[in-house]
Write an enzyme that holds these catalytic residues in place. Sequence first.
Site, PDB file in Angstrom:
ATOM      1  N   SER A 385       0.836  -1.199  -0.003  1.00 61.33           N
ATOM      2  CA  SER A 385      -0.027   0.071   0.011  1.00 61.33           C
ATOM      3  C   SER A 385       0.852   1.459  -0.106  1.00 61.33           C
ATOM      4  O   SER A 385       2.146   1.074   0.268  1.00 61.33           O
ATOM      5  CB  SER A 385      -1.055   0.114   1.123  1.00 61.33           C
ATOM      6  OG  SER A 385      -1.951  -1.121   1.259  1.00 61.33           O
ATOM      7  N   HIS A 403      -7.849   5.235  -5.527  1.00 66.08           N
ATOM      8  CA  HIS A 403      -8.398   4.895  -4.181  1.00 66.08           C
ATOM      9  C   HIS A 403      -7.655   3.564  -3.644  1.00 66.08           C
ATOM     10  O   HIS A 403      -7.963   3.051  -2.914  1.00 66.08           O
ATOM     11  CB  HIS A 403      -9.901   4.840  -4.126  1.00 66.08           C
ATOM     12  CG  HIS A 403     -10.570   3.601  -4.377  1.00 66.08           C
ATOM     13  ND1 HIS A 403     -10.555   3.187  -5.677  1.00 66.08           N
ATOM     14  CD2 HIS A 403     -11.186   2.752  -3.842  1.00 66.08           C
ATOM     15  CE1 HIS A 403     -11.156   1.944  -5.757  1.00 66.08           C
ATOM     16  NE2 HIS A 403     -11.666   1.714  -4.555  1.00 66.08           N
TER      17      HIS A 403
END
Length: 484
Positions: A385, A403
């Site tokens: 991430s 996103h």
Amino acid sequence: MVIQTREEKIFIMSTQYYRQVQLPSGVVHVYAGDALFQALDYKVFEMAGNNLQIPNQVYMSYTPDVHVGVGTCIGTTAVWNTRDGYVSPSIVGAISGRGMRVHLTNLHKEDLKEVKLRRKLVKAIEKYLPVEEQARGHFSDIRLEHVVKKGLHGLPKKYIPDSYTPRKATSLTHVERSKFSLDEEALNLFPERVWHRSHRRLGTLGNGNHFVEIQTMEIAEEQREVAEAWGLFDGQVIVMIHSGSRAWGGSVSQYCGDLIAKMMRAGGLGTADPKLLFAPLAHDQGQSYVNLMYSALNYAVVNRHLIAYAVREAGKDVFGSKFEMTTLYDLMHNYAWEEEHEGESFFVHRKGATRALPANHPDNPEPYRSTGHPALIPGSMGTASYIMVGSPAGRDNYYSICHGAGRIRSRSATKRQVTLREFSSALKVGTDDEIVVNQRSLESILDESPQAYKDVDQIIESVVGAGLAQVVAKCTPMATVKGA
């Protein structure tokens, strides 16, 4: 340069990471590298064509993680002037307020190097955090009406553990917004059963792609000064959370969707897609939706806060009273609200898109005014991430970036095409670097394997290449808690 690819689609401008795509109903701006763009399902342009038929729209774009959704693609930014604008539940998404939260801990990755200890932490989190879809939360002493009206300010003091230490307090300040104001009369539209069900779900994770992940970070050298200003360090253990407004947001979507669909039929509004719902902002149904959506945004930020509270309690059980877990940031990627751009008021929708403001933008929360706020971008399960910060050039896309990774396979297709061996390998099962998961059987969450998603590194490359944001830290998973 003009390139004809199909009768309905013409690229009128193209760079390596950005294209304007002319459709019969308007232009959609696409931010994606060549490989990601070429792999797009043509349905995303069909959906764009329908979305662009909503009256008075001034801008629409796709981020590189774009993929087909219901009525509108996930990865959409759509903008109207507030004076004559529209609001669309389809361009917000079924679960309004869905978003991300990251907390910083005082642990280093070496403190969690043993697989056995990571398993202990996951088990402790499950003790405090209900993960089953129909599970009841542990917060019956919290009044739901205070939550949906006041957001984080509606919580009892005991759930704001840093409220008595102002210098360290981040719970109310390090968030995109701690309270969304609304016309509370709209809340009277909901029957008692909705209140009851939503109260039971408060502080629960939900299933699908919702998660709590224990990660360790590596700082990007070119953004080290920003990272240090935010309190980040190499090897730091962080907690990343993805969840939303749960039963309350689902009820908002269903109730308002039905009313708006009825209004559209009566007024002769619509497109080729009957699932694409929209209403004028000035209409009663538009206003009802906006107010109830804001209540769902309040619910969502509180829900993530309570999930973090549960993880904090678990961390203390495992590591003792000196364990710390402070809020880095909380933000949404499914919502619509009013923003000012170049001195003009706009109503901006983001569905699967993250706002990423640069340094010195006035909408940054005060703690992040001089640096820009953290933009939190999750990868897929088992992959990295990212924590990013917006760039000034992001103004061209209303400061919207991706996103997450974005699906490339449906859940059913993933289960058919991806093997348990492949999933297990992605999680490094049986090695010292195993990404520990709470599910007893990987088969139950196979549809969330990395093979179901795009390559998050390509997504991030596109965002950086387009000049929308920069990477501050790369976060590697160590343990994951998924809903059942």
